[in-house]
Design a protein around this motif. Structure first.
Motif, PDB file in Angstrom:
ATOM      1  N   SER B   3       2.297  -4.815 -24.067  1.00  0.00           N
ATOM      2  CA  SER B   3       2.683  -4.489 -22.659  1.00  0.00           C
ATOM      3  C   SER B   3       1.879  -4.618 -21.415  1.00  0.00           C
ATOM      4  O   SER B   3       0.692  -4.804 -21.663  1.00  0.00           O
ATOM      5  CB  SER B   3       3.110  -2.712 -22.830  1.00  0.00           C
ATOM      6  OG  SER B   3       1.876  -2.079 -22.452  1.00  0.00           O
ATOM      7  N   LEU B   4       2.662  -4.969 -20.334  1.00  0.00           N
ATOM      8  CA  LEU B   4       1.620  -5.403 -19.005  1.00  0.00           C
ATOM      9  C   LEU B   4       0.397  -4.538 -18.817  1.00  0.00           C
ATOM     10  O   LEU B   4      -0.679  -4.905 -18.726  1.00  0.00           O
ATOM     11  CB  LEU B   4       2.528  -5.424 -18.024  1.00  0.00           C
ATOM     12  CG  LEU B   4       3.462  -6.529 -18.031  1.00  0.00           C
ATOM     13  CD1 LEU B   4       4.519  -6.360 -16.565  1.00  0.00           C
ATOM     14  CD2 LEU B   4       2.949  -7.887 -18.019  1.00  0.00           C
ATOM     15  N   ALA B   5       0.821  -3.052 -19.186  1.00  0.00           N
ATOM     16  CA  ALA B   5      -0.274  -1.983 -18.755  1.00  0.00           C
ATOM     17  C   ALA B   5      -1.539  -2.048 -19.550  1.00  0.00           C
ATOM     18  O   ALA B   5      -2.701  -1.995 -19.458  1.00  0.00           O
ATOM     19  CB  ALA B   5       0.135  -0.575 -18.593  1.00  0.00           C
ATOM     20  N   SER B   6      -1.349  -2.715 -20.849  1.00  0.00           N
ATOM     21  CA  SER B   6      -2.536  -2.648 -21.741  1.00  0.00           C
ATOM     22  C   SER B   6      -3.104  -4.043 -21.887  1.00  0.00           C
ATOM     23  O   SER B   6      -4.007  -4.360 -22.878  1.00  0.00           O
ATOM     24  CB  SER B   6      -1.967  -2.173 -23.252  1.00  0.00           C
ATOM     25  OG  SER B   6      -0.904  -3.051 -23.595  1.00  0.00           O
ATOM     26  N   MET B   7      -2.761  -4.932 -20.847  1.00  0.00           N
ATOM     27  CA  MET B   7      -3.446  -6.320 -20.943  1.00  0.00           C
ATOM     28  C   MET B   7      -4.965  -6.188 -20.687  1.00  0.00           C
ATOM     29  O   MET B   7      -5.190  -5.664 -19.818  1.00  0.00           O
ATOM     30  CB  MET B   7      -2.668  -7.324 -20.139  1.00  0.00           C
ATOM     31  CG  MET B   7      -1.492  -8.068 -21.029  1.00  0.00           C
ATOM     32  SD  MET B   7      -0.891  -9.327 -19.719  1.00  0.00           S
ATOM     33  CE  MET B   7       0.551  -9.686 -20.539  1.00  0.00           C
ATOM     34  N   THR B   8      -5.544  -7.113 -21.302  1.00  0.00           N
ATOM     35  CA  THR B   8      -7.153  -7.463 -20.907  1.00  0.00           C
ATOM     36  C   THR B   8      -7.051  -8.237 -19.853  1.00  0.00           C
ATOM     37  O   THR B   8      -6.158  -8.778 -19.560  1.00  0.00           O
ATOM     38  CB  THR B   8      -7.867  -8.242 -22.176  1.00  0.00           C
ATOM     39  OG1 THR B   8      -7.224  -9.317 -22.298  1.00  0.00           O
ATOM     40  CG2 THR B   8      -7.936  -7.079 -23.484  1.00  0.00           C
ATOM     41  N   VAL B   9      -8.270  -7.922 -19.221  1.00  0.00           N
ATOM     42  CA  VAL B   9      -8.578  -9.058 -17.810  1.00  0.00           C
ATOM     43  C   VAL B   9      -8.198 -10.569 -18.146  1.00  0.00           C
ATOM     44  O   VAL B   9      -7.374 -11.013 -17.335  1.00  0.00           O
ATOM     45  CB  VAL B   9      -9.773  -8.974 -17.230  1.00  0.00           C
ATOM     46  CG1 VAL B   9     -10.142  -9.803 -16.382  1.00  0.00           C
ATOM     47  CG2 VAL B   9     -10.015  -7.380 -16.876  1.00  0.00           C
TER      48      VAL B   9
END
Lengths: 257, 248
Positions: B3-9
């Motif tokens: 999910s977008l919110a949990s993406m790493t940098v």
């Protein structure tokens, strides 16, 4: 046999009649200077003969062969016009060198394009050699790799004379070749023209340098208001003008001196 | 896909880069087609073809008055030039954003063939828009070459084609490089407009993160444009410098 014959040449721009019936002949090796005040039609005459303007009426012959007839001028093919063009060379008042090419390239570009068209690229070496010779004659051997912007006005004009000579024109025209130059540089151009005259180059020079015209020309044509007002040897035209306008023009010139 | 919110940098950066690739494709294809199309438009807007020129012969030069002026006007009418210049006026006079919608919807509305290929519509709109601008730059570049250059070529027995390709063209390219560089840099940024018709370019990618509650990816998109334009500026500057070995 005359090398150049102009017959009844007329040219108007809109309502202004700039050339009103110009006729004259010239022989091979002759040098003619054309004098006259601004607006008398000198430059237009040169431009018409060199096909930069189309004369409205009249004929032009080279070696007694008709090369321009105003009546059929519209039908002249691009190929014919080019061929006729190559009878003449023209040195412009503002040099018009190609700024992106160096001196040597400026001088060799047109002849090489011609050779390429004739599928005769073997001629390139010959063209190069001729360019070295001609550039040496106008005193520019040191400047072969320079660009026009790196040269003085006098040097640029000498390049443009060399460029015209490369194509061996039957008649070489000069359109006020020193008008854009200061007096010091004028001398070097006049020297080059004199040396060409000494080698029997057929030339027509439009100029304001009356002293020079007197020295170098075999014949002087004085133009006034679109007609040839006087045509004769320097002694006749400059020293004993018959025409009233010529007299006034020379008188003004003498006052300025 | 996480999910977008949990993406790493790094994942976010990669995701945005994917969007920027879309901008890059539109940029390159626009240049590829608009540069030659612009030249065609230039020739149109410089066309001197006046089919009714013969009407000049019917009137005496000395006559004056409305009838004479009107006839003069009709005789001087240059249809190709008029048509091309009207076209350029419309394209330059309306927003590119509006043109994007028009090229997306017009095929469906006019011919009943709905256009579902949004990227193609976007590229067509961009090519036409930029070709119109380029054509005016070319025209200025051509008109700025001194008349004496053509005349010198002619008296040296060169053909019109030779004069154009061997003498004039290089001077035109030198003349137009600075204004063209400007347009090219504007084009890079304009590619972000395609999101209005639903093409997923970089800012559209970033907005998804905004909706998921992370704002920094949106702001970071500026860096992609800056970097890309930085490289372009250096390259175009080099090109300009290379042609500066002479001046007129």
């Amino acid at each position: 046999m005359s090398i150049l014959k102009i017959e009844n040449l007329k040219k108007s721009f809109g309502k202004t009649e700039v050339l009103k019936d110009i006729s004259f002949e010239m022989n091979e090796g002759e040098v003619i200077a054309i004098l006259g005040s601004s607006g008398s039609g000198k430059t237009t005459l040169l431009r018409c003969v060199n096909f930069l303007e189309k004369a409205d009426e009249g004929k032009i012959y080279v070696d007694d062969k008709l090369i321009y007839d105003a009546k059929t001028a519209q039908k002249m093919s691009a190929k014919d016009q080019r061929e006729n063009q190559l009878n003449f060379g023209l040195v412009f008042q503002s040099f018009n060198l190609f700024p992106q090419y160096n001196v040597f390239e400026n001088v060799t570009l047109a002849p090489k394009l011609l050779a390429k068209e004739e599928k005769n690229t073997a001629k390139y070496a010959e063209i190069d050699k001729k360019a070295y010779d001609i550039l040496a004659k106008v005193g520019l051997s040191e400047k072969l790799n320079n660009y026009p912007c790196e040269l003085s006005g006098g040097q640029q004009q000498r390049v443009s004379i060399a460029r015209a000579l490369m194509l061996d024109p039957k008649v070489l025209f000069f359109d006020e070749p020193t008008s854009a130059l200061d007096p010091e540089l004028t001398g070097e151009i006049l020297k080059v023209i004199k040396s060409l005259a000494a080698k029997n180059t057929t030339m027509i020079i439009v100029t304001h340098e009356i002293e020079f015209a007197k020295n170098v020309a075999d014949r002087i044509i004085f133009m006034d208001d679109g007609v040839i007002a006087e045509d004769g040897t320097p002694a006749q035209v400059i020293d004993n003008p018959k025409n009233e306008r010529t007299r006034l023009f020379l008188q003004k010139f003498n006052e300025l001196k | 896909m996480s999910s977008l919110a949990s993406m790493t940098v790094p994942e976010v950066i990669l995701n945005l880069l994917e969007g920027f690739a879309q901008n890059g494709i539109i940029f390159i294809l626009t240049l590829l087609f608009a540069i030659p199309l612009g030249l065609v438009i230039t020739f149109g807007s410089m066309s001197k073809w006046a089919p009714l020129k013969f009407l000049h012969n019917f009137y005496d030069n000395s006559e004056k008055g409305i009838a004479y002026s009107l006839l003069n006007f009709i005789a001087d009418f240059k249809p190709v030039q008029a048509l091309t210049r009207t076209f350029v006026w419309i394209i330059r006079g309306t927003p590119l954003m509006l043109q994007l919608f028009i090229f997306l919807y017009a095929p469906g509305l006019l011919f009943g063939v709905p256009n579902r290929d949004r990227i193609t519509a976007a590229i067509i709109a961009f090519v036409i828009n930029y070709a119109a601008y380029f054509s005016e730059i070319y025209r200025a570049g051509i008109e700025n070459v001194a008349k004496g250059q053509y005349e010198a070529g002619q008296v040296l027995g060169m053909t019109k084609t030779q004069v154009f390709f061997k003498v004039v063209l290089f001077q035109v390219i030198k003349n137009i490089t600075p204004p063209m560089s400007n347009e090219v840099i504007t084009l890079v940024k304009d590619t972000s407009l395609v999101r209005v018709i639903g093409v997923t370019e970089i800012i559209m990618h970033a907005e998804r993160f905004t909706k998921a509650g992370i704002i920094w990816p949106l702001f970071s998109t500026g860096l992609y444009f800056l970097l890309f334009n930085g490289i372009l500026t250096i390259l175009l500057g080099k090109l300009e410098k290379k042609m500066n070995y002479y001046h007129n």
